[in-house]
Write a protein that holds these residues in place. Structure first.
Motif, mmCIF file in Angstrom:
data_model
loop_
_atom_site.group_PDB
_atom_site.id
_atom_site.type_symbol
_atom_site.label_atom_id
_atom_site.label_comp_id
_atom_site.label_asym_id
_atom_site.label_seq_id
_atom_site.Cartn_x
_atom_site.Cartn_y
_atom_site.Cartn_z
ATOM 1 N N ILE A 33 -72.019 -50.940 3.465
ATOM 2 C CA ILE A 33 -72.897 -50.270 4.445
ATOM 3 C C ILE A 33 -72.077 -49.986 5.825
ATOM 4 O O ILE A 33 -72.107 -48.977 6.244
ATOM 5 C CB ILE A 33 -74.057 -51.106 4.659
ATOM 6 C CG1 ILE A 33 -74.866 -51.219 3.444
ATOM 7 C CG2 ILE A 33 -74.813 -50.371 6.102
ATOM 8 C CD1 ILE A 33 -76.133 -52.352 3.554
ATOM 9 N N ALA A 34 -71.205 -51.106 6.193
ATOM 10 C CA ALA A 34 -70.589 -50.870 7.309
ATOM 11 C C ALA A 34 -69.375 -49.818 7.371
ATOM 12 O O ALA A 34 -69.357 -49.050 8.350
ATOM 13 C CB ALA A 34 -69.865 -52.335 7.670
ATOM 14 N N GLY A 38 -69.706 -46.616 9.698
ATOM 15 C CA GLY A 38 -68.798 -46.695 10.586
ATOM 16 C C GLY A 38 -68.849 -47.678 11.651
ATOM 17 O O GLY A 38 -68.477 -47.623 12.827
ATOM 18 N N VAL A 39 -69.349 -48.825 11.123
ATOM 19 C CA VAL A 39 -69.758 -49.986 12.026
ATOM 20 C C VAL A 39 -69.180 -51.303 11.521
ATOM 21 O O VAL A 39 -68.884 -51.414 10.427
ATOM 22 C CB VAL A 39 -71.364 -50.232 12.503
ATOM 23 C CG1 VAL A 39 -71.690 -49.085 13.279
ATOM 24 C CG2 VAL A 39 -72.102 -50.256 11.342
ATOM 25 N N SER A 40 -69.229 -52.339 12.185
ATOM 26 C CA SER A 40 -68.664 -53.819 11.567
ATOM 27 C C SER A 40 -69.875 -54.237 10.846
ATOM 28 O O SER A 40 -71.001 -54.020 10.798
ATOM 29 C CB SER A 40 -68.488 -54.790 12.875
ATOM 30 O OG SER A 40 -69.781 -55.151 13.349
ATOM 31 N N LYS A 41 -69.449 -55.227 9.732
ATOM 32 C CA LYS A 41 -70.358 -55.932 8.967
ATOM 33 C C LYS A 41 -71.182 -56.866 10.009
ATOM 34 O O LYS A 41 -72.492 -56.717 9.565
ATOM 35 C CB LYS A 41 -69.378 -56.904 8.185
ATOM 36 C CG LYS A 41 -68.946 -56.536 6.985
ATOM 37 C CD LYS A 41 -68.341 -57.049 5.971
ATOM 38 C CE LYS A 41 -68.457 -58.782 6.329
ATOM 39 N NZ LYS A 41 -67.652 -59.820 5.384
ATOM 40 N N THR A 43 -72.492 -55.873 12.673
ATOM 41 C CA THR A 43 -73.533 -54.886 13.208
ATOM 42 C C THR A 43 -74.248 -54.563 12.165
ATOM 43 O O THR A 43 -75.787 -54.699 12.683
ATOM 44 C CB THR A 43 -72.770 -53.626 13.771
ATOM 45 O OG1 THR A 43 -71.878 -53.999 14.875
ATOM 46 C CG2 THR A 43 -73.819 -52.430 14.313
ATOM 47 N N VAL A 44 -74.135 -54.383 11.244
ATOM 48 C CA VAL A 44 -75.075 -54.159 9.848
ATOM 49 C C VAL A 44 -75.969 -55.266 9.917
ATOM 50 O O VAL A 44 -77.194 -55.218 9.603
ATOM 51 C CB VAL A 44 -74.113 -54.026 8.626
ATOM 52 C CG1 VAL A 44 -75.166 -53.839 7.423
ATOM 53 C CG2 VAL A 44 -73.508 -52.552 8.860
ATOM 54 N N SER A 45 -75.325 -56.444 9.479
ATOM 55 C CA SER A 45 -76.054 -57.848 9.585
ATOM 56 C C SER A 45 -77.314 -57.880 10.679
ATOM 57 O O SER A 45 -78.439 -58.179 10.430
ATOM 58 C CB SER A 45 -75.244 -58.928 9.549
ATOM 59 O OG SER A 45 -76.049 -60.138 9.672
ATOM 60 N N ARG A 46 -76.977 -57.760 12.000
ATOM 61 C CA ARG A 46 -77.850 -57.752 13.103
ATOM 62 C C ARG A 46 -78.880 -56.769 12.932
ATOM 63 O O ARG A 46 -79.959 -56.948 13.188
ATOM 64 C CB ARG A 46 -76.976 -57.602 14.315
ATOM 65 C CG ARG A 46 -76.429 -58.898 14.667
ATOM 66 C CD ARG A 46 -76.174 -58.511 16.360
ATOM 67 N NE ARG A 46 -75.222 -57.545 16.642
ATOM 68 C CZ ARG A 46 -73.692 -57.692 16.404
ATOM 69 N NH1 ARG A 46 -73.013 -58.794 16.061
ATOM 70 N NH2 ARG A 46 -73.044 -56.581 16.440
ATOM 71 N N ASP A 47 -78.423 -55.360 12.413
ATOM 72 C CA ASP A 47 -79.274 -54.481 12.215
ATOM 73 C C ASP A 47 -80.339 -54.649 11.308
ATOM 74 O O ASP A 47 -81.723 -54.587 11.175
ATOM 75 C CB ASP A 47 -78.713 -52.986 11.895
ATOM 76 C CG ASP A 47 -77.858 -52.297 12.987
ATOM 77 O OD1 ASP A 47 -78.198 -52.923 14.295
ATOM 78 O OD2 ASP A 47 -77.173 -51.579 12.826
ATOM 79 N N LEU A 48 -80.043 -55.328 10.325
ATOM 80 C CA LEU A 48 -80.950 -55.483 9.089
ATOM 81 C C LEU A 48 -81.922 -56.761 9.349
ATOM 82 O O LEU A 48 -83.032 -56.669 9.045
ATOM 83 C CB LEU A 48 -79.877 -56.039 7.817
ATOM 84 C CG LEU A 48 -79.305 -54.565 7.223
ATOM 85 C CD1 LEU A 48 -78.324 -55.304 5.885
ATOM 86 C CD2 LEU A 48 -80.265 -53.434 6.648
#
Length: 139
Positions: A33-34, A38-41, A43-48
């Motif tokens: 997903i990251a 185009g973002v860090s893992k 960031t994806v974890s925080r977004d989810l």
């Protein structure tokens, strides 16, 4: 940072979160997903995590509230719905607002068709979407 750029930034965060959730629902890893977004893992974890917090109803209503919390509608999110929600989020709509507006537009189209006798009440009218300027003469 100007107010306009802050707004655009929050809109892109909303769109990214919608897309991240959709990709996670497809079984993609945080790393995949990251890479796609185009973002860090992290960031994806925080977004989810933020998306899960936003979807979790409070266990108990506010102590001062005499009514139950509003009923919730839960739908499976298809790829097309996620893409559409991401577009609307990019334009500044929250997910809730986008769904509310879409439902209102479709319900109003049905009501008009029923009132004009285009379709019998209770049946789905055929809805035709025309591009702007289509069907006009001299343009």
């Amino acid at each position: 940072m100007t107010t306009a750029s802050k707004t655009r930034g929050s809109d892109s965060v909303s769109a990214r979160r919608i897309r991240a959730r959709h990709l996670a629902d497809q079984g993609k890893s945080l790393r995949e997903i990251a890479g796609e977004l185009g973002v860090s893992k992290d960031t994806v974890s925080r977004d989810l995590a933020a998306m899960r917090r936003d979807e979790t109803p409070d266990a108990t209503p506010d102590s001062g509230s005499a009514t139950d919390p509003a009923p919730r509608l839960i739908l499976p999110l298809s790829r097309y719905m996620a893409d559409d929600l991401a577009v609307l989020a990019e334009a500044g709509h929250s997910e809730q607002e986008a769904v509310r507006l879409a439902l209102a537009m479709l319900a109003n189209a049905y009501r008009r068709a029923w009132l004009r006798g285009i379709a019998p009440r209770g049946q789905r009218p055929r809805i035709v979407v025309r591009e702007q300027g289509e069907g006009t003469r001299g343009h």
